[in-house]
Design an enzyme around this catalytic site. Structure first.
Site, PDB file in Angstrom:
ATOM      1  N   ARG A  42      39.311  37.692  30.593  1.00 64.00           N
ATOM      2  CA  ARG A  42      40.679  37.796  31.068  1.00 64.00           C
ATOM      3  C   ARG A  42      41.575  36.842  30.286  1.00 64.00           C
ATOM      4  NH1 ARG A  42      43.192  37.285  37.233  1.00 64.00           N
ATOM      5  NH2 ARG A  42      45.215  38.139  36.674  1.00 64.00           N
ATOM      6  N   GLN A  73      37.829  31.828  48.621  1.00 68.26           N
ATOM      7  CA  GLN A  73      36.611  32.181  47.883  1.00 68.26           C
ATOM      8  C   GLN A  73      36.355  31.149  46.793  1.00 68.26           C
ATOM      9  OE1 GLN A  73      36.736  35.988  45.971  1.00 68.26           O
ATOM     10  NE2 GLN A  73      34.654  35.841  45.170  1.00 68.26           N
ATOM     11  N   GLU A  91      39.162  31.832  37.230  1.00 64.33           N
ATOM     12  CA  GLU A  91      40.141  31.014  36.507  1.00 64.33           C
ATOM     13  C   GLU A  91      41.521  31.083  37.141  1.00 64.33           C
ATOM     14  OE1 GLU A  91      42.153  30.475  32.077  1.00 64.33           O
ATOM     15  OE2 GLU A  91      40.158  31.384  32.246  1.00 64.33           O
ATOM     16  N   ARG A  92      41.907  32.245  37.681  1.00 67.16           N
ATOM     17  CA  ARG A  92      43.238  32.351  38.309  1.00 67.16           C
ATOM     18  C   ARG A  92      43.330  31.416  39.514  1.00 67.16           C
ATOM     19  NH1 ARG A  92      46.286  36.186  41.781  1.00 67.16           N
ATOM     20  NH2 ARG A  92      44.279  36.983  42.485  1.00 67.16           N
ATOM     21  N   ASN A 135      35.654  40.433  37.200  1.00 65.27           N
ATOM     22  CA  ASN A 135      37.007  40.856  36.870  1.00 65.27           C
ATOM     23  C   ASN A 135      37.184  42.367  36.953  1.00 65.27           C
ATOM     24  OD1 ASN A 135      38.815  38.533  36.015  1.00 65.27           O
ATOM     25  ND2 ASN A 135      37.005  38.059  34.821  1.00 65.27           N
ATOM     26  N   ALA A 167      39.472  44.474  39.586  1.00 70.09           N
ATOM     27  CA  ALA A 167      40.551  45.134  38.847  1.00 70.09           C
ATOM     28  C   ALA A 167      41.515  44.114  38.269  1.00 70.09           C
ATOM     29  CB  ALA A 167      41.305  46.128  39.750  1.00 70.09           C
TER      30      ALA A 167
END
Length: 292
Positions: free
Chosen positions: A52, A74, A94-95, A128, A132
């Site tokens: 990503r 999470q 990572e987000r 990922n 989606a």
């Protein structure tokens, strides 16, 4: 650990893997070091191999606000950095990690995995894809990375990721497009379905801009790519013009695998697959493959 079994289990998803790794010690799967352990956020670094690449400002801001209100629901998944006792590299999440930094969190919950580069990349792609979170170009680049670095075949990828082989093949084909067109896919201006119609076009960038400007459907884009104003390319059969990009990609895939001309024809409640042979030896080969 048996490689085929590993791929089957990975294909069932990140959550299934996390739940199963503790219950199969005879396969020598790396055990969970700690579940939901809090680690200082500065001890975690991003994974430069994360498939990503795109993190939109709006999504990050929304997640940051949610984390401020409710915390991280999470945990992120990490692995130890070689040669360090307290440093970790992200595998998935990572987000969440980026948003947690924005929210000012000092520590975040993690799940630690002792895995190599190959499994780490598999897990990152699987999570990922299932969430989606990848755009089609990022997805294709992740698949290509597994092929280039770990000698995967398209069939392997389909099994691991839990997608059809034609989906894998079609996603990889998008990487053949010029960078200008790939950028349009990445930012959402052009769908993957529209983009696949441009792979064999002489001027994919120009046609892509026309598709976006005129708001064309995928079928209209196919006609545009086949000939100016929707006219078919010279010598093309009417039946071939009516086939969508996915069907044409499947025909090419089957032709490449068999070494013979294959046509796929959809009908109301089914269809047929035709394999053309020119010698008796080719017919024998078809029979041998079907019997095996």
């Amino acid at each position: 650990m048996n490689e085929d079994l590993s791929k089957k289990r990975l294909g069932r998803g990140l959550a299934a893997l996390i739940g199963e790794m503790d219950r199969v010690p005879e396969e020598k799967v790396a055990p969970v070091a700690t579940m939901d352990r809090q680690i200082p956020i500065e001890f975690i670094s991003r994974n430069p191999r994360n498939p990503r690449r795109l993190f939109t400002e709006g999504d990050l801001e929304d997640l940051t606000h949610s984390i401020r209100e409710h915390g991280i629901v999470q945990p992120v998944v990490v692995r130890p950095v070689a040669g360090s006792s307290d440093r970790f590299e992200l595998i998935a999440g990572e987000r969440r990690w980026r948003a947690a930094q924005r929210a000012g969190l000092a520590a975040i919950p993690v799940i630690i995995r002792e895995v190599d580069d190959r499994v780490a990349l598999e897990l990152a792609i699987i999570e990922n894809v299932q969430r989606a979170d990848l755009n089609p170009i990022e997805e294709g680049m992740g698949y290509q990375q597994l092929i280039d670095e770990h000698e995967y075949t398209q069939a392997d990828l389909a099994q691991v990721i839990g997608k059809s082989r034609s989906h894998v093949a079609n996603t990889l084909r998008l990487l053949k497009l010029p960078e200008t067109v790939r950028d349009l896919i990445t930012n959402g201006s052009l769908s993957a379905g529209h983009a696949r119609t441009l792979i064999t076009a002489e001027d994919p960038s120009g046609l892509a801009n026309k598709i976006i400007r005129d708001g064309l459907s995928v079928r209209q884009a196919e006609a545009l790519a086949q000939g100016e104003g929707g006219k078919p390319a010279s010598g093309q059969k009417a039946a071939e013009r009516e086939k969508d990009a996915d069907t044409q990609a499947l025909e090419k895939l089957l032709s490449d695998v068999t070494g013979m001309q294959v046509s796929v024809n959809h009908k109301n409640k089914g269809g047929d697959v035709r394999i053309q042979y020119t010698t008796l030896e080719q017919l024998d080969e078809i029979c041998r493959r079907l019997q095996s």
